[in-house]
Structures are given as structure tokens and as C-alpha cells.
Design a protein around this motif. Structure first.
Motif, mmCIF file in Angstrom:
data_model
loop_
_atom_site.group_PDB
_atom_site.id
_atom_site.type_symbol
_atom_site.label_atom_id
_atom_site.label_comp_id
_atom_site.label_asym_id
_atom_site.label_seq_id
_atom_site.Cartn_x
_atom_site.Cartn_y
_atom_site.Cartn_z
ATOM 1 N N PHE A 1 -1.591 -2.622 4.551
ATOM 2 C CA PHE A 1 -1.650 -1.159 4.612
ATOM 3 C C PHE A 1 -1.082 -0.534 3.338
ATOM 4 O O PHE A 1 -1.588 0.488 2.850
ATOM 5 C CB PHE A 1 -0.869 -0.652 5.832
ATOM 6 N N GLU A 2 -0.042 -1.147 2.791
ATOM 7 C CA GLU A 2 0.550 -0.628 1.556
ATOM 8 C C GLU A 2 -0.454 -0.717 0.398
ATOM 9 O O GLU A 2 -0.594 0.215 -0.404
ATOM 10 C CB GLU A 2 1.814 -1.421 1.233
ATOM 11 N N ASN A 3 -1.190 -1.838 0.311
ATOM 12 C CA ASN A 3 -2.226 -1.990 -0.723
ATOM 13 C C ASN A 3 -3.331 -0.948 -0.553
ATOM 14 O O ASN A 3 -3.853 -0.398 -1.529
ATOM 15 C CB ASN A 3 -2.823 -3.396 -0.669
ATOM 16 N N GLN A 4 -3.718 -0.702 0.701
ATOM 17 C CA GLN A 4 -4.740 0.309 0.983
ATOM 18 C C GLN A 4 -4.293 1.682 0.476
ATOM 19 O O GLN A 4 -5.049 2.405 -0.166
ATOM 20 C CB GLN A 4 -5.010 0.352 2.498
ATOM 21 N N GLN A 5 -3.063 2.067 0.763
ATOM 22 C CA GLN A 5 -2.564 3.387 0.376
ATOM 23 C C GLN A 5 -2.421 3.517 -1.137
ATOM 24 O O GLN A 5 -2.633 4.591 -1.695
ATOM 25 C CB GLN A 5 -1.218 3.655 1.055
ATOM 26 N N ASN A 6 -2.086 2.415 -1.801
ATOM 27 C CA ASN A 6 -1.930 2.460 -3.257
ATOM 28 C C ASN A 6 -3.269 2.502 -3.984
ATOM 29 O O ASN A 6 -3.361 3.013 -5.100
ATOM 30 C CB ASN A 6 -1.130 1.246 -3.747
ATOM 31 N N THR A 7 -4.331 1.971 -3.353
ATOM 32 C CA THR A 7 -5.637 1.843 -4.020
ATOM 33 C C THR A 7 -6.546 3.038 -3.748
ATOM 34 O O THR A 7 -7.278 3.478 -4.645
ATOM 35 C CB THR A 7 -6.348 0.554 -3.565
ATOM 36 N N TYR A 8 -6.539 3.593 -2.560
ATOM 37 C CA TYR A 8 -7.500 4.633 -2.163
ATOM 38 C C TYR A 8 -6.783 5.936 -1.827
ATOM 39 O O TYR A 8 -5.599 5.951 -1.479
ATOM 40 C CB TYR A 8 -8.332 4.158 -0.965
ATOM 41 N N GLU A 9 -7.543 7.040 -1.918
ATOM 42 C CA GLU A 9 -6.979 8.368 -1.707
ATOM 43 C C GLU A 9 -6.873 8.730 -0.234
ATOM 44 O O GLU A 9 -6.180 9.682 0.126
ATOM 45 C CB GLU A 9 -7.837 9.420 -2.429
ATOM 46 N N SER A 10 -7.598 8.048 0.633
ATOM 47 C CA SER A 10 -7.585 8.393 2.054
ATOM 48 C C SER A 10 -6.178 8.213 2.639
ATOM 49 O O SER A 10 -5.465 7.255 2.316
ATOM 50 C CB SER A 10 -8.563 7.498 2.828
ATOM 51 N N LYS A 11 -5.813 9.118 3.523
ATOM 52 C CA LYS A 11 -4.526 9.024 4.221
ATOM 53 C C LYS A 11 -4.628 7.943 5.304
ATOM 54 O O LYS A 11 -5.612 7.905 6.053
ATOM 55 C CB LYS A 11 -4.186 10.377 4.850
ATOM 56 N N LEU A 12 -3.637 7.055 5.376
ATOM 57 C CA LEU A 12 -3.647 5.959 6.348
ATOM 58 C C LEU A 12 -2.512 6.166 7.350
ATOM 59 O O LEU A 12 -1.343 6.319 6.972
ATOM 60 C CB LEU A 12 -3.482 4.615 5.642
ATOM 61 N N VAL A 13 -2.880 6.202 8.640
ATOM 62 C CA VAL A 13 -1.906 6.358 9.726
ATOM 63 C C VAL A 13 -1.922 5.065 10.556
ATOM 64 O O VAL A 13 -2.994 4.643 11.000
ATOM 65 C CB VAL A 13 -2.249 7.570 10.614
ATOM 66 N N THR A 14 -0.745 4.437 10.750
ATOM 67 C CA THR A 14 -0.680 3.176 11.516
ATOM 68 C C THR A 14 0.300 3.328 12.683
ATOM 69 O O THR A 14 1.252 4.123 12.633
ATOM 70 C CB THR A 14 -0.219 2.024 10.612
ATOM 71 N N TYR A 15 0.050 2.543 13.722
ATOM 72 C CA TYR A 15 0.909 2.586 14.912
ATOM 73 C C TYR A 15 0.924 1.207 15.567
ATOM 74 O O TYR A 15 -0.145 0.599 15.779
ATOM 75 C CB TYR A 15 0.399 3.631 15.899
#
Length: 684
Positions: free
Chosen positions: A556-570
Motif C-alpha cells: 500500500f505504501e508503494n501504491q501511494q508513493n507511485t500514483y495520485e489516487s487516494k488509498l484507504v485501507t482497513y
């Protein structure tokens, strides 16, 4: 109260504005009806000319108040046509200048050219050939630029008629062939007919009678009633022209035959009265030459009367010459002289040099005493006429040269424009190719980076899984150790304490009390040992659980660093990760990874939500986005969705995909986990 006044005010304002608009529309409709009526009356042949002119002026008054648009300019041309047909040439010219000015304001090239053509017609009717030729030339330039071949052919024919009237027969011949070059197809049947007809007249004047007959017959054969209205009496015109050629080669019998055939054309007298009068005169002259006196000289007088009623003085001159020749042949010198002198006087009045020459020639024949006077005047006028024709021919040649020069300039300009277009197109293609190449190169680098990142993530995950397996082996080993320690240590000690406690029943209470206290202390020590072993096991369990969650958080950290989309996890805290097998964890990781890639590639989402939830006997994984979505019923599964379904099947789970265009996508994976059994085992 103020609110009510405001409503009342706007209601009244709206009412008056609607009323005004209604009145405006009604006035416009009434004016349009009046205009249509005036234009119709202005071309009613049953009305006198002054009435028709008056209606044309009324129509002009309405059109002048209209806005300058294409319909307004078209109406102005209609009014101009009415003035022209009523022979009110000055009003015709005035109207044409108005429409020319409005066309220039609107930069309407086609109507500018049309106005120039009308002005050329005006000056041509006024016998001002210089001015007429200038305006025809201006119109020709515009039509040539617009590539309007039909109009270009018509204007070149107008120039040819003008040159023919001025005696420039060779120039006229060239203009006709230039017109024929740009015209083609049945829709231009009328132009082809006019061109052949004029060529026949040109060759007749050049005394090339065989060519003249050839083109007059071509004109006759080209007549098609579908394209040339019968009311134009084109057939009668061609028959008259052929008869006139035969008249010039003194084949009066054939000439008579063609004249008679022409006169048999239906509605000739009503449709084209001027041609009817000409045919009567020509037939009478042919009959006179054939010594057929039937109907003579009454036919000549009938023709004069008819042409007088049509106000065609030029035609009357030729008839009077025929009458002079007729009376001279019949030895009535007085009448012959009378008609010759009238013809000479009217020819000079009309400034018709050719008719003047014919009149002088006739006078020299019937008045031998003054023949020398007439001959001198004939020679003087003929020389002047030939000189004028040469000058006019030179003038037309100069204008033709200018036309050719402008055409060459236009051609050169077109070639330059084409070259510029080619260069610009090539530069654009090169630029586009370079842009596509660079864009593709950047995409390839990005794809390569992502692939490398994915490989690195997989390596990290595999390493972590390997570590987890090592930890799992260590845990099992530790469990065995703990079991052995419990069995050999704690259980042995507990067994010893239990035996010792049983032995207290056999001794006195006073002696048993200190021993019982000693054994209770030993039990506390055993309890502390058991608690310590339990805490160690719990710490190991938490580490195992947090290890898988850490792997996912790294993804998830790699996803947030690479793309502009907001990522919400639970992560549902009730999930017993220690009860989930490594095979399921691997497949869940792959599913999350694949789903995130699909969102990044296709969804164009602002927010992506990944949730792990616990249900009875099931683990739920949901991945949702607010992207573009797709039609889940029609769209076939791609490789990504297929991989997700395959991974879920490996876990004996199910996949549910819900998506609507413009409303995002929701993917739910449901994996069975036998938590109850595992919980019972754990309790044991």
C-alpha cells in the motif's frame, strides 16, 4: 408588499415585450407577403411597363429596409432583374450598385461576381464595350478564383458576345473555346448551346460558311428540353440562324425551308416576338430572292409593325433595307430611295456602323448620280470601322494578356501554397512522430520501472514468506520445547506437589500446616512459570500476525508513493490471521496487487478502498474505486480479472464484480475459513 410590486412590474414588462415581439413578427410577415406580391406583379406580362416598374420600385423599398444577409441580397437581384426586363436600365444599374455594396460589406464573393456581371450587361446594352469588358473581366477573375466553372463559362460567353458585337471575331472565337474548356456535363446544356450558336455566327461573319453550318447544326442537336426551357424557342433560333447562313451563300430555297420550319414552332409569336418578327423579315427576303411574290411586300410591313411595337429600332433598319432592295428590283426608285435614306438616318442615330455601310451601299446602287458621294462616305466609315475594330481587338487582347498574367500568378501562388502545405504537413508528421516516440519511450520506462518494482515486491514478499515459514518452523519447535518443558518440568512438579498434598492427610494438622504453606508457595512458582510460558506464546503469535499485515502495508505504501489516487485501507481486528494458511495469504496478496494494477491502468479513480473483513466462517476482501467503471455484463474478462478469479478459486472462494459506467467498480472476494474448528483447537 414590495415583492408583490416587483412581480407586477416584471409581469407588465414581459407582457409588453411579448406584445412588441408579436407585432414585429406580424409586420415582417406582412412585408414579406407584400414583397412577394410586388415581385410577382413586376413580371406580369399583362401589365403595362410603367406599372411593372412601379411595382419593382415598391419591392426595392421593402428590400432596402431589410438586414444585409444572403436572402436580402438575393431579393435585390430579383428586383434588378425586374427593372432589366422592364427596360428600366438606370434603375437596374442603381439596384446592382446597391447589392454590390452590400456584397462587398459581407465579403460575399459569389454575389460580388454576379453584380459585376450585371454591370457588364448594363454597359453592354448601352454599347459601352470598354466598361462592359472591364466588369466582365472582374467577374471572371472572381469566378476563376472560386473555381466556379459554370459561372466562369457564362462570363466568358458574355465577353465573347461583346467581342463579336465589336467585330473582334477571332477574339470572340477564342473566348468561346475558353468557355467550352471549363464547362462539361448535361447540366450545362444551355451554355454549350449558346457557345455553338455563337461559333456559328462568328464563322458566318468570317465567311467560313461550312464551319458556320457545322456549329449551328451542333447547337440544334444539343437542344435538350429538360435543361433548356421550351419557352426560350432555342430550336426556332437555330433554324433561323441556319437559314441565314444559306441566305448568305445565296441558297435561298434552303433558307426559305429553314425559315418556314422555324415559324412552325409552337407559341413562337407569344414566347419570342422579336424572333418571330426577324423570321417574317428573313422569309420575305428569301421569297423575294426566289421571285416568289406571294405575301410581298406585306410581310415586310408586318415585320416593321411588329418590331415597332417591341421598340426594336435596330431590326427595323434591316427591314427597310430589304424593302429598298425590293422596290429597286420592282423599278420603284422613289420608294427605294425613301427606305434607303430612312435606313441611313436611323443607322446613324443608333450609331450602327454596319447598317450605315449597308445603307450607303444600297443608295449607291439605286442613285448612280450620287454614287461617288456615297462611295466616299462608305470608304471613310469602313476604314474608320476597321481601325476601330483593330483597336478594340488590341484592347481585348491586352485584357486577355492581363487575365493570363493573373492566372499565372494565381497558379504560382497555388504552387507556393501547396509547397508550404507539404512542408508544414511533413514538419507536423515529424513532430507528431517524435512526440509519439518520446511518449512511448516514457511509457516503456514507466512500465519497466513498475515491472521491476513488482519483481522487487514479489522478492520481498517471498523473502517475508520464507521468513514466516522459518518462524513457523521455529514456533513448532518452540511448542515442542514448551510441551516438553511443561511435561517434564511443570507437570512433574505439579505431580510432586499433588502427591505431597495427599500425604498431608496422614499426619497431624499441626505438622501439616507448615508443609501445606510450603506446597502452596511451590504452586505459586509453578503458576508464574506457566504464565511466563503463556506470555511467550502470545508474543510469538502477534509477531506472526503483524508480519502479513506489514507485507500488505508495504504494498500500500508503494501504491501511494507511485500514483495520485487516494488509498484507504482497513483491517478488521477480529480476523484471526494466525488461522489463515500461507497459501491463502499469498493468493490474497496477489489479488490485491492485481486489483490495484487494474485501478491504476483503467479506472482513472480519485479514491481506492481496500478492506479485509471477518464474517462467520469467511474472510471478505473488497476493493472499490470511484473511477469510470464499465459494463460488467457486456465486457469480457481481461487477463487481470481472470487472474483474480483464478486466485480466488485456488482458495475455494468466490468473486463478485459490480460496476456501472461513471460510478466506479466494486470487487468482493469471499474466502472460506473454518474459524470455529481452529478456535476450538486453539482453546484446547
Amino acid at each position: 408588499m414590495k415583492k408583490n410590486y416587483s412581480i407586477l412590474f416584471f409581469s407588465i414588462l414581459f407582457f409588453f415585450s411579448c406584445t412588441k415581439k408579436t407585432h414585429t413578427n406580424e409586420n415582417d410577415s406582412a412585408l414579406n407577403r407584400n414583397l412577394k406580391t410586388y415581385l410577382s406583379l413586376a413580371q406580369d406580362d399583362k401589365l403595362p411597363l410603367e406599372y411593372k416598374i412601379d411595382y419593382s420600385k415598391k419591392a426595392l423599398g421593402i428590400v432596402m429596409d431589410q438586414n444585409n444577409d444572403s436572402l436580402n441580397r438575393a431579393n435585390l437581384f430579383k428586383v434588378a432583374n425586374r427593372f432589366y426586363n422592364a427596360n428600366d436600365l438606370e434603375s437596374f444599374k442603381k439596384t446592382v450598385w446597391i447589392v454590390l455594396d452590400r456584397s462587398q460589406q459581407s465579403k460575399d464573393s459569389i454575389y460580388i461576381a454576379k453584380a459585376y456581371t450585371y454591370l457588364g450587361d448594363y454597359y453592354s446594352d448601352k454599347a459601352l464595350s470598354d466598361s462592359a469588358f472591364v466588369y466582365y473581366f472582374k467577374a471572371e477573375k472572381i469566378y476563376f478564383r472560386l473555381d466556379s466553372n459554370s459561372n466562369l463559362a457564362k462570363i466568358r460567353l458574355s465577353k465573347a458576345y461583346l467581342q463579336f458585337a465589336e467585330g473582334d471575331y477571332l477574339g470572340s472565337e477564342k473566348a468561346v473555346f475558353n468557355a467550352l474548356k471549363v464547362v462539361g456535363g448535361k447540366n450545362n446544356n444551355e451554355i454549350v448551346y449558346e457557345a455553338y450558336n455563337l461559333l456559328g455566327a462568328i464563322y458566318n461573319q468570317l465567311e467560313e460558311y461550312n464551319k458556320s453550318l457545322e456549329f449551328h447544326n451542333k447547337a440544334l442537336m444539343s437542344i435538350d428540353d429538360r435543361f433548356i426551357p421550351v419557352e426560350f424557342q432555342s430550336r426556332a433560333t437555330s433554324l433561323n440562324n441556319i437559314g441565314y447562313v444559306y441566305n448568305n451563300i445565296k441558297n435561298y430555297q434552303k433558307a426559305k425551308t429553314y425559315y418556314e420550319s422555324a415559324l412552325k414552332e409552337k407559341n413562337l409569336k407569344e414566347d419570342k416576338p422579336s424572333l418571330y418578327a426577324t423570321l417574317i423579315d428573313n422569309l420575305a427576303y428569301a421569297k423575294f430572292k426566289l421571285s416568289d411574290k406571294k405575301g410581298l411586300p406585306d410581310m415586310f410591313y408586318e415585320s416593321i409593325k411588329f418590331r415597332d411595337s417591341l421598340k426594336l429600332p435596330g431590326g427595323v433598319v434591316s427591314i427597310k433595307l430589304h424593302l429598298s432592295e425590293f422596290y429597286a428590283y420592282n423599278k420603284d426608285t422613289v420608294k427605294a430611295m425613301e427606305f434607303s435614306l430612312e435606313s441611313l438616318h436611323e443607322s446613324k442615330k443608333l450609331k450602327s456602323s454596319r447598317n450605315v455601310l449597308s445603307s450607303l451601299k444600297q443608295l449607291a446602287t439605286i442613285d448612280p448620280k450620287n454614287a461617288s458621294v456615297y462611295s466616299e462616305e462608305y470608304i471613310r466609315i469602313n476604314d474608320s470601322l476597321q481601325k476601330g475594330e483593330r483597336q478594340m481587338g488590341d484592347k481585348f487582347t491586352r485584357i486577355e494578356y492581363e487575365t493570363s498574367e493573373i492566372k499565372d500568378q494565381n497558379s504560382n501562388l497555388q504552387e507556393k501554397n501547396k509547397t508550404l502545405i507539404y512542408v508544414f504537413s511533413i514538419c507536423t508528421l515529424i513532430g507528431l512522430f517524435f512526440y509519439v516516440y518520446k511518449t512511448q519511450q516514457a511509457k516503456n520506462r514507466e512500465l519497466l520501472f513498475k515491472q521491476q518494482q513488482q519483481v522487487a515486491n514479489e522478492d520481498i514478499y517471498n523473502l517475508m514468506i520464507s521468513q514466516q515459514n522459518d518462524i513457523e518452523h521455529t514456533r513448532i519447535k518452540e511448542k515442542k520445547r514448551v510441551a516438553q518443558e511443561l511435561h517434564d518440568g511443570v507437570l512433574g512438579r505439579m505431580f510432586g506437589v499433588r502427591i505431597s498434598l495427599d500425604s498431608l492427610d496422614k499426619i497431624d494438622e499441626a505438622e501439616a500446616a507448615p508443609k501445606r504453606k510450603k506446597y502452596l508457595t511451590e504452586l505459586k512458582h509453578i503458576e508464574e512459570d506457566i504464565r511466563e510460558i503463556s506470555h511467550d506464546l502470545n508474543r510469538e503469535k502477534t509477531e506472526l500476525i503483524n508480519n502479513f499485515v506489514a507485507i500488505l502495508n508495504k504494498l500500500f505504501e508503494n501504491q501511494q508513493n507511485t500514483y495520485e489516487s487516494k488509498l484507504v485501507t482497513y483491517f478488521d481486528p477480529h480476523i484471526k490471521w494466525d488461522l489463515v494458511s500461507n497459501a491463502i495469504k499469498i493468493n490474497l496478496y496477489r489479488i490485491v496487487q492485481e486489483a490495484l494494477q487494474n485501478c491504476n491502468k483503467y479506472a482513472d479513480a480519485n479514491t481506492i478502498t481496500v478492506e479485509f473483513k471477518s464474517e462467520i466462517d469467511y474472510l471478505l476482501l473488497s476493493i472499490a474505486d470511484d473511477g469510470v467503471g464499465f459494463n460488467a455484463k457486456r465486457t469480457k474478462n481481461g487477463i487481470g480479472l481472470h487472474n483474480i478469479e483464478y486466485r480466488a478459486a485456488e482458495c475455494n472462494g468466490t468473486v463478485s464484480i459490480k460496476s456501472v459506467k461513471g460510478q466506479g467498480t466494486l470487487v468482493i472476494i469471499k474466502v472460506p475459513i473454518d474459524q470455529k474448528i481452529n478456535l476450538q483447537n486453539n482453546d484446547k
